[in-house]
Design a protein around this motif. Structure first.
Motif, PDB file in Angstrom:
ATOM      1  N   ALA A  27       2.990   9.454   9.034  1.00 37.75           N
ATOM      2  CA  ALA A  27       3.426  10.341  10.114  1.00 37.75           C
ATOM      3  C   ALA A  27       2.945   9.832  11.463  1.00 37.75           C
ATOM      4  N   ALA A  28       1.750   9.245  11.473  1.00 34.43           N
ATOM      5  CA  ALA A  28       1.195   8.735  12.731  1.00 34.43           C
ATOM      6  C   ALA A  28       1.556   7.284  12.972  1.00 34.43           C
ATOM      7  N   GLY A  29       2.259   6.648  12.014  1.00 37.81           N
ATOM      8  CA  GLY A  29       2.630   5.241  12.167  1.00 37.81           C
ATOM      9  C   GLY A  29       1.437   4.320  12.071  1.00 37.81           C
ATOM     10  N   LYS A  30       0.435   4.692  11.246  1.00 36.80           N
ATOM     11  CA  LYS A  30      -0.793   3.915  11.154  1.00 36.80           C
ATOM     12  C   LYS A  30      -0.820   3.148   9.832  1.00 36.80           C
ATOM     13  N   MET A  31      -1.212   1.854   9.939  1.00 33.97           N
ATOM     14  CA  MET A  31      -1.367   1.027   8.725  1.00 33.97           C
ATOM     15  C   MET A  31      -2.450  -0.016   8.992  1.00 33.97           C
ATOM     16  N   PRO A  32      -3.057  -0.556   7.925  1.00 29.97           N
ATOM     17  CA  PRO A  32      -4.174  -1.496   8.103  1.00 29.97           C
ATOM     18  C   PRO A  32      -3.717  -2.795   8.771  1.00 29.97           C
ATOM     19  N   GLU A  33      -4.689  -3.555   9.208  1.00 29.16           N
ATOM     20  CA  GLU A  33      -4.417  -4.859   9.808  1.00 29.16           C
ATOM     21  C   GLU A  33      -3.885  -5.809   8.725  1.00 29.16           C
ATOM     22  N   GLY A  34      -2.912  -6.631   9.096  1.00 26.85           N
ATOM     23  CA  GLY A  34      -2.290  -7.550   8.141  1.00 26.85           C
ATOM     24  C   GLY A  34      -1.008  -7.004   7.557  1.00 26.85           C
ATOM     25  N   TYR A  35      -0.678  -5.762   7.860  1.00 27.96           N
ATOM     26  CA  TYR A  35       0.546  -5.135   7.374  1.00 27.96           C
ATOM     27  C   TYR A  35       1.429  -4.854   8.575  1.00 27.96           C
ATOM     28  N   ASN A  36       2.692  -5.205   8.473  1.00 25.59           N
ATOM     29  CA  ASN A  36       3.596  -5.048   9.622  1.00 25.59           C
ATOM     30  C   ASN A  36       4.826  -4.221   9.297  1.00 25.59           C
ATOM     31  N   LEU A  85       0.850  -1.188   0.000  1.00 23.96           N
ATOM     32  CA  LEU A  85       0.000   0.000   0.000  1.00 23.96           C
ATOM     33  C   LEU A  85       0.884   1.236   0.000  1.00 23.96           C
ATOM     34  N   TYR A  86       0.448   2.263  -0.716  1.00 24.98           N
ATOM     35  CA  TYR A  86       1.262   3.476  -0.759  1.00 24.98           C
ATOM     36  C   TYR A  86       0.347   4.703  -0.841  1.00 24.98           C
ATOM     37  N   THR A  87       0.866   5.786  -0.322  1.00 26.90           N
ATOM     38  CA  THR A  87       0.221   7.101  -0.436  1.00 26.90           C
ATOM     39  C   THR A  87       1.304   8.105  -0.797  1.00 26.90           C
ATOM     40  N   ILE A  88       1.084   8.830  -1.919  1.00 28.42           N
ATOM     41  CA  ILE A  88       2.063   9.793  -2.431  1.00 28.42           C
ATOM     42  C   ILE A  88       1.439  11.191  -2.355  1.00 28.42           C
ATOM     43  N   SER A  89       2.098  12.074  -1.614  1.00 23.28           N
ATOM     44  CA  SER A  89       1.564  13.436  -1.411  1.00 23.28           C
ATOM     45  C   SER A  89       2.607  14.467  -1.795  1.00 23.28           C
ATOM     46  N   TYR A  90       2.088  15.670  -2.128  1.00 25.28           N
ATOM     47  CA  TYR A  90       2.991  16.780  -2.429  1.00 25.28           C
ATOM     48  C   TYR A  90       2.408  18.049  -1.830  1.00 25.28           C
ATOM     49  N   SER A 132       5.956  13.751   0.272  1.00 24.44           N
ATOM     50  CA  SER A 132       5.908  12.765   1.367  1.00 24.44           C
ATOM     51  C   SER A 132       5.344  11.456   0.791  1.00 24.44           C
ATOM     52  N   VAL A 133       5.924  10.361   1.248  1.00 25.60           N
ATOM     53  CA  VAL A 133       5.542   9.030   0.739  1.00 25.60           C
ATOM     54  C   VAL A 133       5.392   8.083   1.920  1.00 25.60           C
ATOM     55  N   THR A 134       4.312   7.319   1.887  1.00 26.01           N
ATOM     56  CA  THR A 134       4.093   6.276   2.898  1.00 26.01           C
ATOM     57  C   THR A 134       3.911   4.942   2.167  1.00 26.01           C
ATOM     58  N   ILE A 135       4.658   3.921   2.605  1.00 24.26           N
ATOM     59  CA  ILE A 135       4.582   2.568   2.006  1.00 24.26           C
ATOM     60  C   ILE A 135       4.373   1.572   3.129  1.00 24.26           C
ATOM     61  N   ALA A 136       3.408   0.681   2.934  1.00 22.65           N
ATOM     62  CA  ALA A 136       3.159  -0.407   3.894  1.00 22.65           C
ATOM     63  C   ALA A 136       3.235  -1.735   3.145  1.00 22.65           C
ATOM     64  N   LEU A 138       6.238  -0.526   7.705  1.00 22.54           N
ATOM     65  CA  LEU A 138       5.800   0.832   7.347  1.00 22.54           C
ATOM     66  C   LEU A 138       7.024   1.693   7.067  1.00 22.54           C
ATOM     67  N   LEU A 139       6.984   2.397   5.918  1.00 25.29           N
ATOM     68  CA  LEU A 139       8.032   3.352   5.543  1.00 25.29           C
ATOM     69  C   LEU A 139       7.376   4.712   5.364  1.00 25.29           C
ATOM     70  N   TYR A 140       7.988   5.722   5.971  1.00 24.53           N
ATOM     71  CA  TYR A 140       7.470   7.087   5.830  1.00 24.53           C
ATOM     72  C   TYR A 140       8.624   8.005   5.455  1.00 24.53           C
ATOM     73  N   PHE A 141       8.440   8.741   4.325  1.00 25.98           N
ATOM     74  CA  PHE A 141       9.418   9.730   3.865  1.00 25.98           C
ATOM     75  C   PHE A 141       8.777  11.105   4.007  1.00 25.98           C
ATOM     76  N   ASP A 142       9.429  11.986   4.792  1.00 26.26           N
ATOM     77  CA  ASP A 142       8.837  13.300   5.072  1.00 26.26           C
ATOM     78  C   ASP A 142       9.407  14.400   4.191  1.00 26.26           C
ATOM     79  N   GLY A 143      10.183  14.042   3.180  1.00 20.95           N
ATOM     80  CA  GLY A 143      10.799  15.028   2.300  1.00 20.95           C
ATOM     81  C   GLY A 143      12.285  15.139   2.515  1.00 20.95           C
ATOM     82  N   SER A 144      12.747  14.736   3.685  1.00 22.12           N
ATOM     83  CA  SER A 144      14.175  14.804   3.978  1.00 22.12           C
ATOM     84  C   SER A 144      14.726  13.443   4.409  1.00 22.12           C
ATOM     85  N   LYS A 145      13.970  12.763   5.259  1.00 18.56           N
ATOM     86  CA  LYS A 145      14.446  11.512   5.813  1.00 18.56           C
ATOM     87  C   LYS A 145      13.382  10.422   5.699  1.00 18.56           C
ATOM     88  N   VAL A 146      13.836   9.220   5.917  1.00 15.99           N
ATOM     89  CA  VAL A 146      12.965   8.046   5.879  1.00 15.99           C
ATOM     90  C   VAL A 146      12.895   7.463   7.273  1.00 15.99           C
TER      91      VAL A 146
END
Length: 750
Positions: free
Chosen positions: A152-161, A130-135, A212-216, A163-171
């Motif tokens: 940013a909140a460290g939230k992901m659906p059940e069954g996923y363990n 799962l991914y969410t791509i924002s600008y 910002s990018v979130t990958i689960a 999580l990667l979050y990129f805030d524009g500078s760091k992962v």
């Protein structure tokens, strides 16, 4: 029991040899495939045995490259390279030409925005990631349900363990609720686990800082499908993480299978080395069987096996080369190149089967050449040529005379047949070509008629000679029977009058031989009866002489010269008694009336007993006796008392006539079929040639006056033959060798 164990050991040893060779080929093929697989999908053996696919280098590479694509999608970069392959990333078989066309179209004709949408469309249906791509705070692309994925909140659906979050500078990474250290000392190196921005030496541009990018990632990936029944039907989607997890399991199974094959090969090789003697004997047995196969069949098998081996080996090398050339690219080629080694296991098994069959055929052909001196002796062409050669030779020995006579006319008959056949073919050719004219037709018919009449005459002549050939065959068979001593049958009446006189003369010869043989048998019978009667008649007065000599020995006060006379009478009378007894027993043996008691006895034990009983005579002589008798029993069927007399006579003969201070050699040897006893000594006298020493009253030197009767060897031969053995004498200069042979029944008795 021992024979059964030997057979079982031979079968087991050869089975280990077969298994070792088969397992060697399997290990080589499996090992090559394993190396190619690890090279192509870039999964190390250590990663293959990890319990979690998310702990592997391949997973980290895939997530890193996807993060790069997603940052570019957010910042407005071009994803043509990624999208081009992503458009053809599926489980549907796509040719290289089609992939190239899509690549060219994607790279040359689509805009950057279209490229980003195409990449999103190619990845969105794969719910293993799962991914969410924002600008700048706005969500541009996402395949997660609204509100279920928040990096940013460290939230992901059940069954996923994962999580990667990129805030524009760091992962920022977390797995199973635990934060993962991404950067270490803060500097990126080529062997760093994560190829992501945020290091001191790996920074992003100003525009990417607003992305910002979130990958689960799913804990247990599943396969996802989609369908468009209005156009192309159902198909699988990207499923990259699912494929990665499956290939880890496949590679792990392949490594374990390779280890099992290697262990079995080592065990089989050790057994084959330990039992190499049994393997050699089995190979010799197989070579004796393969020798009977026609060499033409061997040639076809050899060439066919080499051809199939080359084809199968080429296919294997092509697969391995393809695997090595298509090395793993976790982003661009992973779905297009599915793990071929395990995905086409039946193909590899078929290759292995073909290679093993070819290798074994070539092995047995090489084994045939190794153990057979003339492996080309069995040939159908050679047999056919020999048959034809014998058939048309005048001195052929393999065919009966009547067939030889008939076959002598076959060349002319076959030649006429070929002439007629060629004329017929020529006639058909001229007729259908329209080249026949009246004069040509007349000459052709005349030639064909002449050839046909000649062929018919040849056939008639061969047929007429069959009766004469049969009569000649009957005469020759009768001659063979007379040669073998079968003279009871007469030559039957012959149909050919020219051969009738020859048949009459042959019958007269047969009758004359029959009369001569009967007279000889009668003479021999009378001779045996005369000897038996004379021996029997001599016994009575001889017994009286011996009795009176005993009485004279008991007389007191005899003069010394009279005592000497009595001793001489006693010695000569005892010698005469022994000779009469020997002649009587020889006569019984010659008339087949010698009683024998056949029993199972140990031949070695009998020889030792004879030597022990004659030890005093041996010690009194100047000779030494050397023996080589096996300790284990050598069992035969014979009369023990008769054989004891045989070896007693042979040893007495050797003691009496050997050169002084020489040696007597007595050996007992057996090959499992025959047991042979040899008595060898050097004669003190010159041994004349062309003398049958087993004849009665025959001695090597007629001038000797040592008291020998010349009956010892004759009695020995008669007793041996009465016990169903064989007896022979070999002379080499002064070396005198007597050999006695019996059938060894040791193995049968055991």
């Amino acid at each position: 029991m021992d024979i059964k164990w030997k057979k079982c050991k031979s079968v087991t040893s050869y089975a280990s040899f077969v298994a070792a060779l088969c397992l060697l080929m399997a290990v080589l093929l499996t090992g090559s495939g394993l190396l190619a697989a690890m090279q192509s999908i870039a999964i190390s053996p250590a990663d293959a045995f990890r319990g979690d696919y998310q702990d592997t280098k391949a997973f980290r590479q895939y997530i890193s490259y996807r993060l790069e694509d997603f940052i570019m999608m957010a910042a407005g970069g071009s994803t043509g390279a990624s999208m081009g392959t992503a458009a053809v990333s599926s489980d549907i078989a796509v040719s290289e030409e089609t992939a190239a066309e899509v690549w060219e179209e994607a790279a040359g004709e689509l805009s950057a925005a279209q490229e980003r949408r195409e990449l999103h469309n190619a990845l969105k249906d794969d719910k293993n990631m799962l991914y969410t791509i924002s600008y700048d705070g706005d969500t541009l692309y996402s395949n997660a349900e609204e509100g279920t994925l928040d990096g940013a909140a460290g939230k992901m659906p059940e069954g996923y363990n994962f999580l990667l979050y990129f805030d524009g500078s760091k992962v920022y990474l977390q797995k199973d609720g635990k934060t993962i250290d991404v950067y270490g000392d803060g500097y990126y190196r080529e062997n760093s686990d994560w190829k992501v921005p945020g290091y001191h030496n790996f920074t992003t541009d100003s525009k990417s800082k607003k992305a910002s990018v979130t990958i689960a990632a799913a804990k247990t990936p599943r396969i996802y499908m989609k369908a468009d029944y209005s156009s192309y039907g159902e198909e699988s989607v990207s499923n990259r993480l699912y494929r990665l997890n499956q290939d880890l399991y496949s590679l792990r199974s392949l490594i374990l299978f390779f280890g099992l094959l290697t262990a079995l090969f080592a065990v089989s090789l050790i057994l084959a080395v330990l039992w190499r003697k049994q393997i050699k004997s089995v190979n010799q047995f197989i070579a004796a069987k393969t020798k009977k196969i026609w060499v033409e069949v061997k040639a076809v098998l050899c060439l066919g096996s080499l051809l199939l081996l080359i084809i199968a080996g080429t296919e294997v090398l092509r697969e391995l080369y393809w695997s090595l050339q298509n090395s793993y690219d976790v982003v661009y080629e992973y779905d297009y190149y599915i793990f071929r080694i395990t995905g086409s296991i039946w193909t590899w098994l078929s290759y292995l089967t073909v290679i093993l069959v070819c290798v074994w055929i070539l092995f047995f052909l090489g084994n045939d050449i190794r153990y057979n001196r003339n492996p080309l002796s069995s040939s159908v062409l050679r047999s056919l040529w020999n048959y034809i050669f014998r058939m048309f030779r005048f001195k052929g020995a393999a065919l009966p005379v009547q067939k030889k006579i008939i076959f002598r006319y076959l060349p002319a008959f076959l030649g006429e047949g070929m002439v007629v056949s060629l004329l017929l073919l020529l006639g058909f050719r001229l007729y259908y070509s329209g080249s026949f004219y009246s004069a040509d037709m007349f000459l052709y018919v005349l030639a064909l008629t002449a050839a046909g009449l000649t062929l018919a005459a040849q056939f008639w002549y061969i047929w007429r000679n069959r009766s004469a050939a049969e009569d000649i065959e009957a005469l020759i068979q009768q001659i063979d029977r007379i040669k073998e001593g079968k003279i009871a049958e007469e030559v039957p009446a012959l149909t050919d009058p020219d051969l009738g006189e020859a048949a009459k003369n042959l019958n007269d010869i047969r009758n004359g031989l029959d009369i001569a043989v009967q007279e000889q048998i009668k003479s021999e019978r009378m001779k045996v009866e005369l000897v038996s009667n004379v021996s029997h008649d001599i016994k009575t007065p001889l017994t009286s002489i011996i009795s009176y000599v005993d009485l004279m020995n008991q007389e007191p006060d005899l003069p010394e010269h009279v005592k000497d006379y009595v001793k001489i009478l006693e010695s000569k009378s005892q010698r005469l008694k022994s000779m009469v007894q020997d002649v009587f027993e020889i006569s019984k043996a010659a008339s087949r009336q010698l009683p024998v008691n056949i029993e199972t006895l140990d031949l070695g034990k009998l020889i030792r007993q004879t030597l022990a009983d004659m030890s005093e005579s041996i010690e009194r002589s100047t000779l030494s006796v050397k023996t080589r008798i096996p300790e284990e029993p050598v069992l035969i069927k014979a009369d023990g008392q008769r054989l004891y007399r045989v070896f007693q006579n042979l040893l007495q003969n050797a003691l009496q006539y050997s050169m002084e201070h020489s040696r007597i050699f007595i050996t007992l040897e057996t090959d499992g079929i025959l047991a042979a006893v040899s008595v060898k000594n050097i004669s003190r006298y010159e041994l004349p040639d062309r003398i049958d020493y087993t004849e009665r009253f025959v001695r090597g030197d007629e001038s000797r006056s040592d008291g020998g009767s010349g009956l010892g060897l004759s009695i020995a031969k008669s007793f041996v033959e009465a016990c169903r053995g064989s007896f022979r004498i070999d002379i080499n200069a002064d070396l005198f060798v007597v050999t006695v042979e019996f059938r060894d029944i040791t193995s049968t008795t055991n």
